[in-house]
Design an enzyme around this catalytic site. Structure first.
Site, PDB file in Angstrom:
ATOM      1  N   THR A  70       0.771  -1.216  -0.010  1.00 23.40           N
ATOM      2  CA  THR A  70      -0.036  -0.007   0.081  1.00 23.40           C
ATOM      3  C   THR A  70       0.738   1.275   0.060  1.00 23.40           C
ATOM      4  O   THR A  70       0.619   2.262  -0.810  1.00 23.40           O
ATOM      5  CB  THR A  70      -0.823   0.155   1.115  1.00 23.40           C
ATOM      6  OG1 THR A  70      -1.899  -1.037   1.131  1.00 23.40           O
ATOM      7  CG2 THR A  70      -1.596   1.315   1.384  1.00 23.40           C
ATOM      8  N   ASN A 149      -5.746  -8.962  -7.945  1.00 22.77           N
ATOM      9  CA  ASN A 149      -5.608  -9.776  -6.710  1.00 22.77           C
ATOM     10  C   ASN A 149      -6.957 -10.516  -6.159  1.00 22.77           C
ATOM     11  O   ASN A 149      -6.849 -11.353  -5.350  1.00 22.77           O
ATOM     12  CB  ASN A 149      -5.373  -8.850  -5.495  1.00 22.77           C
ATOM     13  CG  ASN A 149      -6.482  -7.581  -5.592  1.00 22.77           C
ATOM     14  OD1 ASN A 149      -6.412  -6.775  -6.314  1.00 22.77           O
ATOM     15  ND2 ASN A 149      -6.935  -7.283  -4.341  1.00 22.77           N
ATOM     16  N   GLN A 178       1.134  -9.088  -6.349  1.00 28.38           N
ATOM     17  CA  GLN A 178       0.322 -10.398  -6.551  1.00 28.38           C
ATOM     18  C   GLN A 178       1.050 -11.078  -7.677  1.00 28.38           C
ATOM     19  O   GLN A 178       0.816 -12.489  -7.727  1.00 28.38           O
ATOM     20  CB  GLN A 178      -0.946 -10.272  -7.060  1.00 28.38           C
ATOM     21  CG  GLN A 178      -2.010  -9.929  -5.871  1.00 28.38           C
ATOM     22  CD  GLN A 178      -2.051 -11.050  -4.649  1.00 28.38           C
ATOM     23  OE1 GLN A 178      -1.521 -12.121  -4.997  1.00 28.38           O
ATOM     24  NE2 GLN A 178      -2.714 -10.438  -3.545  1.00 28.38           N
ATOM     25  N   SER A 199       5.438  -6.298  -2.008  1.00 28.04           N
ATOM     26  CA  SER A 199       4.951  -6.531  -0.787  1.00 28.04           C
ATOM     27  C   SER A 199       5.586  -7.917   0.013  1.00 28.04           C
ATOM     28  O   SER A 199       5.293  -8.813  -0.760  1.00 28.04           O
ATOM     29  CB  SER A 199       3.333  -6.662  -0.460  1.00 28.04           C
ATOM     30  OG  SER A 199       3.121  -6.820   1.018  1.00 28.04           O
ATOM     31  N   GLY A 200       6.112  -7.760   1.059  1.00 27.40           N
ATOM     32  CA  GLY A 200       6.962  -8.829   1.648  1.00 27.40           C
ATOM     33  C   GLY A 200       5.874 -10.128   2.173  1.00 27.40           C
ATOM     34  O   GLY A 200       6.143 -11.109   1.921  1.00 27.40           O
ATOM     35  N   HIS A 201       4.664  -9.715   2.607  1.00 30.94           N
ATOM     36  CA  HIS A 201       3.675 -10.543   3.271  1.00 30.94           C
ATOM     37  C   HIS A 201       3.021 -11.537   2.191  1.00 30.94           C
ATOM     38  O   HIS A 201       2.371 -12.450   2.563  1.00 30.94           O
ATOM     39  CB  HIS A 201       2.748 -10.209   4.160  1.00 30.94           C
ATOM     40  CG  HIS A 201       1.862  -9.488   4.030  1.00 30.94           C
ATOM     41  ND1 HIS A 201       0.427  -9.955   3.562  1.00 30.94           N
ATOM     42  CD2 HIS A 201       1.584  -8.055   3.349  1.00 30.94           C
ATOM     43  CE1 HIS A 201      -0.328  -9.064   3.159  1.00 30.94           C
ATOM     44  NE2 HIS A 201       0.294  -8.077   2.764  1.00 30.94           N
ATOM     45  N   THR A 237      14.283   6.023  10.429  1.00 34.75           N
ATOM     46  CA  THR A 237      15.218   4.929  10.661  1.00 34.75           C
ATOM     47  C   THR A 237      14.857   3.618  10.109  1.00 34.75           C
ATOM     48  O   THR A 237      13.704   3.363  10.085  1.00 34.75           O
ATOM     49  CB  THR A 237      15.385   4.653  12.105  1.00 34.75           C
ATOM     50  OG1 THR A 237      15.771   5.801  13.011  1.00 34.75           O
ATOM     51  CG2 THR A 237      16.280   3.770  12.666  1.00 34.75           C
ATOM     52  N   CYS A 324      -9.019  -7.170   1.289  1.00 36.62           N
ATOM     53  CA  CYS A 324      -9.172  -5.794   1.825  1.00 36.62           C
ATOM     54  C   CYS A 324     -10.751  -5.339   1.684  1.00 36.62           C
ATOM     55  O   CYS A 324     -11.086  -4.330   2.155  1.00 36.62           O
ATOM     56  CB  CYS A 324      -8.383  -4.803   0.797  1.00 36.62           C
ATOM     57  SG  CYS A 324      -6.521  -5.259   1.039  1.00 36.62           S
TER      58      CYS A 324
END
Length: 382
Positions: A70, A149, A178, A199-201, A237, A324
């Site tokens: 996102t 998606n 996706q 996106s990592g997940h 950071t 979502c």
């Protein structure tokens, strides 16, 4: 539990979790610090950045770590147009994009930008002719997702890239959330995108990690102001453990991509034929030409929530279209765009496979779904 909702999120690889823990334990220093521990953290961060850059065929300085898909999508949608108003204020996207694109586009429309939304056909695919017709001299950004998606449609990214680069000065952004790790997607000169979101997940990495990457140096406004981290574009950071874990997940996704696609395609085709056997009781939103890891269908005159609950009682986890939108009591914009028959609109179910899915899961789904269809026969939407 048989988990078939991998397009919503995936279970992290044990190797990714171990990497995350090890980096937190041994490289917890701020990578912006000039002392030895900070330098070591920064070296590890640079290595992770280089690994992702290598997978995407770009340079290290063109890879930024974010908090997920996102944010990466918002970064592109807001960052490019606002930095290039001297070229124009026209944007092109599609009517089936993720909400992180569509809501951002609506926000820009409220600020005076003009947005064209490309339509899709019954397979969920855009028209390249319409794209060419919509391109203008003042188009500054085109954003097209690679894989939808909700139903897995694959967009013609290479052909779109050529049209955009030959007929406009617009930057081409691809939401690859996706598709990365399932289909080849990388920078390829004018035959590929200019910006990619990951996106990592979605690739058995961690939630709260993502990437926005660029083919070359681009004119883009900073997304977060502050200390100047991430080449001055995203201050704050940097979360080194998340970045290193994402790079690990990305490498594993790339390594297993070919064999995973073969498994997914086998299951996709098997389930496609199985669901087709139910005749006119089921409408398939996905096609055999779509992404192998996503299969969406709808049961006639039944609510998706009823199907989900019934399957869950048998230990099968699936979702209604996308995570979502599944909690919202309204028809998905993707379902609307596909113009499916009215008595199928409310019964959309999405199956999505991941690296931890196996053959037994698919067979158990078929048994469970057969039982559910028998049990729910005659239940009509009220």
């Amino acid at each position: 539990m048989i988990y078939l909702d991998n397009s919503a999120t995936t279970k992290p690889y044990k190797e990714v979790l171990n990497t995350f823990i090890q980096v937190n334990e041994s490289f917890y220093a701020n990578p912006a610090s000039i002392h030895e521990a900070g330098v070591e953290s920064n070296t590890l961060l640079d290595r992770a950045r280089g690994q992702v850059a290598n997978l995407l065929h770009t340079e290290n300085q063109h890879v930024l770590f974010t908090a997920g898909g996102t944010e990466s999508n918002n970064f592109a949608i807001f960052g490019v147009p606002k930095a290039n108003t001297h070229k124009g204020k026209h944007i092109i996207t599609t009517e089936i994009e993720h909400a992180s694109i569509l809501e951002a586009a609506k926000s820009l429309e409220a600020e005076g930008y003009e947005v064209d939304y490309l339509k899709v056909d019954a397979t969920g695919t855009i028209s390249l002719q319409e794209l060419q017709e919509k391109l203008r001299k003042d188009t500054v950004l085109v954003s097209i997702m690679h894989v939808n998606n909700e139903m897995g449609a694959i967009q013609p990214i290479e052909e779109a890239a050529k049209l955009i680069h030959e007929n406009s000065r617009a930057a081409f952004h691809v939401d690859a959330v996706q598709s990365f790790g399932k289909l080849p997607i990388h920078f390829n000169g004018d035959a590929g995108p200019d910006i990619i979101s990951i996106s990592g997940h979605k690739i058995h990495g961690l939630k709260g990690s993502g990437v926005i990457a660029f083919r070359k140096k681009m004119n883009i406004i900073p997304f977060v102001l502050g200390g100047g981290q991430e080449f001055g574009l995203r201050s704050g950071t940097v979360a080194v453990p998340q970045a290193v874990a994402l790079a690990k997940a990305a490498r594993m996704a790339a390594e297993y991509m070919e064999q995973s696609e073969q498994k997914y395609r086998k299951w996709h085709n098997e389930l496609f034929d199985y669901l087709t056997s139910f005749g006119d009781s089921i409408h398939l939103l996905s096609t055999k030409l779509g992404a192998a890891h996503i299969l969406s269908f709808s049961v006639k005159d039944l609510k998706g929530e009823i199907l989900i609950n019934a399957l869950q009682k048998q230990g099968i986890i699936v979702s209604t279209s996308s995570a979502c939108s599944s909690k919202q009591k309204k028809t998905s914009h993707v379902v609307k765009a596909l113009n499916i028959p009215p008595n199928f609109v409310n019964g959309v179910i999405r199956l999505s496979f991941g690296a931890l899915t196996n053959d037994e899961d698919i067979q158990e789904f078929k048994k469970a779904f057969t039982n559910v269809m028998k049990d729910l026969k005659g239940e009509i939407i009220v």
